[in-house]
Design a protein around this motif. Structure first.
Motif, PDB file in Angstrom:
ATOM      1  N   PHE A 132       0.831  -1.202   0.000  1.00 57.23           N
ATOM      2  CA  PHE A 132       0.000   0.000   0.000  1.00 57.23           C
ATOM      3  C   PHE A 132       0.864   1.251   0.000  1.00 57.23           C
ATOM      4  CE2 PHE A 132      -2.372  -3.458   1.679  1.00 57.23           C
ATOM      5  CZ  PHE A 132      -3.637  -3.294   1.148  1.00 57.23           C
ATOM      6  N   THR A 133       0.441   2.214  -0.790  1.00 56.28           N
ATOM      7  CA  THR A 133       1.096   3.513  -0.831  1.00 56.28           C
ATOM      8  C   THR A 133       0.035   4.544  -1.190  1.00 56.28           C
ATOM      9  OG1 THR A 133       2.920   4.822  -1.757  1.00 56.28           O
ATOM     10  CG2 THR A 133       1.824   3.277  -3.261  1.00 56.28           C
ATOM     11  N   GLY A 134       0.297   5.789  -0.898  1.00 56.66           N
ATOM     12  CA  GLY A 134      -0.653   6.817  -1.267  1.00 56.66           C
ATOM     13  C   GLY A 134      -0.437   8.097  -0.504  1.00 56.66           C
ATOM     14  N   VAL A 135      -1.354   9.016  -0.760  1.00 53.01           N
ATOM     15  CA  VAL A 135      -1.337  10.325  -0.125  1.00 53.01           C
ATOM     16  C   VAL A 135      -2.534  10.378   0.825  1.00 53.01           C
ATOM     17  CG1 VAL A 135      -1.465  12.806  -0.527  1.00 53.01           C
ATOM     18  CG2 VAL A 135      -0.281  11.342  -2.162  1.00 53.01           C
ATOM     19  N   PRO A 136      -2.295  10.691   2.090  1.00 51.83           N
ATOM     20  CA  PRO A 136      -3.385  10.679   3.062  1.00 51.83           C
ATOM     21  C   PRO A 136      -4.582  11.521   2.632  1.00 51.83           C
ATOM     22  CG  PRO A 136      -1.296  10.898   4.177  1.00 51.83           C
ATOM     23  CD  PRO A 136      -1.009  11.025   2.704  1.00 51.83           C
ATOM     24  N   ASP A 137      -5.758  11.002   2.951  1.00 49.59           N
ATOM     25  CA  ASP A 137      -7.027  11.662   2.666  1.00 49.59           C
ATOM     26  C   ASP A 137      -7.917  11.437   3.874  1.00 49.59           C
ATOM     27  OD1 ASP A 137      -9.372  12.707   1.484  1.00 49.59           O
ATOM     28  OD2 ASP A 137      -9.895  10.748   0.669  1.00 49.59           O
ATOM     29  N   SER A 138      -8.488  12.494   4.424  1.00 49.14           N
ATOM     30  CA  SER A 138      -9.299  12.341   5.631  1.00 49.14           C
ATOM     31  C   SER A 138     -10.493  11.424   5.404  1.00 49.14           C
ATOM     32  CB  SER A 138      -9.758  13.711   6.150  1.00 49.14           C
ATOM     33  OG  SER A 138     -10.562  14.354   5.183  1.00 49.14           O
TER      34      SER A 138
ATOM     35  N   ALA B 157       3.429   8.121  -5.562  1.00 44.76           N
ATOM     36  CA  ALA B 157       2.763   6.898  -5.113  1.00 44.76           C
ATOM     37  C   ALA B 157       2.658   5.884  -6.258  1.00 44.76           C
ATOM     38  CB  ALA B 157       1.383   7.211  -4.551  1.00 44.76           C
ATOM     39  N   ILE B 158       2.349   6.366  -7.447  1.00 46.34           N
ATOM     40  CA  ILE B 158       2.280   5.454  -8.602  1.00 46.34           C
ATOM     41  C   ILE B 158       3.652   4.853  -8.868  1.00 46.34           C
ATOM     42  CG2 ILE B 158       1.887   5.298 -11.100  1.00 46.34           C
ATOM     43  CD1 ILE B 158      -0.711   5.451  -9.475  1.00 46.34           C
ATOM     44  N   GLY B 159       4.708   5.663  -8.824  1.00 50.10           N
ATOM     45  CA  GLY B 159       6.066   5.146  -9.026  1.00 50.10           C
ATOM     46  C   GLY B 159       6.439   4.108  -7.986  1.00 50.10           C
ATOM     47  N   ILE B 160       6.098   4.356  -6.736  1.00 47.48           N
ATOM     48  CA  ILE B 160       6.380   3.407  -5.662  1.00 47.48           C
ATOM     49  C   ILE B 160       5.609   2.109  -5.909  1.00 47.48           C
ATOM     50  CG2 ILE B 160       6.050   2.957  -3.194  1.00 47.48           C
ATOM     51  CD1 ILE B 160       6.520   6.029  -2.769  1.00 47.48           C
ATOM     52  N   ALA B 161       4.344   2.242  -6.294  1.00 43.95           N
ATOM     53  CA  ALA B 161       3.509   1.064  -6.547  1.00 43.95           C
ATOM     54  C   ALA B 161       4.055   0.232  -7.698  1.00 43.95           C
ATOM     55  CB  ALA B 161       2.075   1.501  -6.841  1.00 43.95           C
ATOM     56  N   VAL B 162       4.518   0.882  -8.750  1.00 45.48           N
ATOM     57  CA  VAL B 162       5.098   0.155  -9.883  1.00 45.48           C
ATOM     58  C   VAL B 162       6.343  -0.597  -9.435  1.00 45.48           C
ATOM     59  CG1 VAL B 162       6.263   0.427 -12.122  1.00 45.48           C
ATOM     60  CG2 VAL B 162       4.086   1.591 -11.681  1.00 45.48           C
ATOM     61  N   GLY B 163       7.191   0.048  -8.638  1.00 47.00           N
ATOM     62  CA  GLY B 163       8.373  -0.634  -8.111  1.00 47.00           C
ATOM     63  C   GLY B 163       8.002  -1.864  -7.317  1.00 47.00           C
ATOM     64  N   ALA B 164       6.966  -1.757  -6.491  1.00 42.78           N
ATOM     65  CA  ALA B 164       6.501  -2.915  -5.708  1.00 42.78           C
ATOM     66  C   ALA B 164       5.999  -4.018  -6.636  1.00 42.78           C
ATOM     67  CB  ALA B 164       5.407  -2.485  -4.732  1.00 42.78           C
ATOM     68  N   GLU B 165       5.292  -3.652  -7.670  1.00 43.57           N
ATOM     69  CA  GLU B 165       4.797  -4.642  -8.630  1.00 43.57           C
ATOM     70  C   GLU B 165       5.960  -5.357  -9.322  1.00 43.57           C
ATOM     71  OE1 GLU B 165       1.560  -5.429  -9.879  1.00 43.57           O
ATOM     72  OE2 GLU B 165       0.482  -4.154  -8.462  1.00 43.57           O
ATOM     73  N   LEU B 166       7.008  -4.614  -9.648  1.00 46.04           N
ATOM     74  CA  LEU B 166       8.151  -5.213 -10.349  1.00 46.04           C
ATOM     75  C   LEU B 166       8.901  -6.235  -9.505  1.00 46.04           C
ATOM     76  CD1 LEU B 166       9.541  -2.119 -12.286  1.00 46.04           C
ATOM     77  CD2 LEU B 166       8.234  -4.060 -13.205  1.00 46.04           C
ATOM     78  N   VAL B 167       8.777  -6.148  -8.171  1.00 46.81           N
ATOM     79  CA  VAL B 167       9.428  -7.139  -7.316  1.00 46.81           C
ATOM     80  C   VAL B 167       8.443  -8.202  -6.837  1.00 46.81           C
ATOM     81  CG1 VAL B 167      11.281  -5.594  -6.613  1.00 46.81           C
ATOM     82  CG2 VAL B 167       9.224  -5.777  -5.178  1.00 46.81           C
ATOM     83  N   GLY B 168       7.264  -8.243  -7.476  1.00 47.71           N
ATOM     84  CA  GLY B 168       6.333  -9.327  -7.213  1.00 47.71           C
ATOM     85  C   GLY B 168       5.206  -9.049  -6.246  1.00 47.71           C
ATOM     86  N   MET B 169       5.082  -7.825  -5.781  1.00 44.97           N
ATOM     87  CA  MET B 169       3.979  -7.502  -4.877  1.00 44.97           C
ATOM     88  C   MET B 169       2.779  -7.050  -5.703  1.00 44.97           C
ATOM     89  SD  MET B 169       6.035  -5.753  -1.751  1.00 44.97           S
ATOM     90  CE  MET B 169       5.078  -6.489  -0.451  1.00 44.97           C
ATOM     91  N   LYS B 170       1.635  -7.025  -5.072  1.00 42.77           N
ATOM     92  CA  LYS B 170       0.416  -6.553  -5.717  1.00 42.77           C
ATOM     93  C   LYS B 170       0.032  -5.261  -4.999  1.00 42.77           C
ATOM     94  CE  LYS B 170      -3.902  -8.338  -7.461  1.00 42.77           C
ATOM     95  NZ  LYS B 170      -4.855  -9.441  -7.468  1.00 42.77           N
ATOM     96  N   SER B 171       0.078  -4.137  -5.710  1.00 41.35           N
ATOM     97  CA  SER B 171       0.006  -2.834  -5.042  1.00 41.35           C
ATOM     98  C   SER B 171      -1.344  -2.136  -5.159  1.00 41.35           C
ATOM     99  CB  SER B 171       1.115  -1.912  -5.557  1.00 41.35           C
ATOM    100  OG  SER B 171       0.976  -1.707  -6.937  1.00 41.35           O
TER     101      SER B 171
END
Length: 129
Positions: free
Chosen positions: A15-21, A46-60
């Protein structure tokens, strides 16, 4: 929060993202969980971080408010879509305050226009306390 249960049931484990109340309960549940979580300073990051996680096998999963949707259009269309990487977007919907009105009226149309289907819009009032 039921959203986290449903998202993790579908295999999302990063999980990654920008906080939202409006997504505060969802984000708190992520913090309390054992899942990997990297908060971002802006939606494009957040999208860049999520793509990196996907590239190492995680589901973001990326969480954001819909007023930040404009910040992810280029990363989605130039990084994600061409490479077949589709992080799940959990989008807090804001729509009645003047600064959120326009994006609140077109957020889903924008996603449809670019052909991005892997998202959930969490509707509510203005999602603010």
């Amino acid at each position: 929060m039921i959203i986290l249960k449903e998202v993790t049931k579908d295999g999302y484990d990063f999980f990654t993202g920008v906080p939202d109340s409006g997504l505060k309960s969802f984000i708190k549940e992520i913090h309390k969980s054992e899942f990997e979580h990297v908060p971002a300073t802006n939606e494009g990051q957040a999208i860049g971080i999520a793509v990196g996680a996907e590239l190492v096998g995680m589901k973001s999963c990326v969480y954001l408010q819909n007023s930040g949707l404009g910040n992810i259009i280029n990363p989605l269309t130039s990084l994600c879509i061409p490479h077949g990487i589709y992080p799940f977007l959990v989008i807090g919907h804001r729509h009645t305050l003047p600064q959120h009105k326009v994006m609140g009226e077109v957020d889903e149309d924008i996603l449809k226009l670019i052909g991005y289907e892997n998202y959930l819009i969490v509707r509510g009032d203005n999602n603010v306390d």
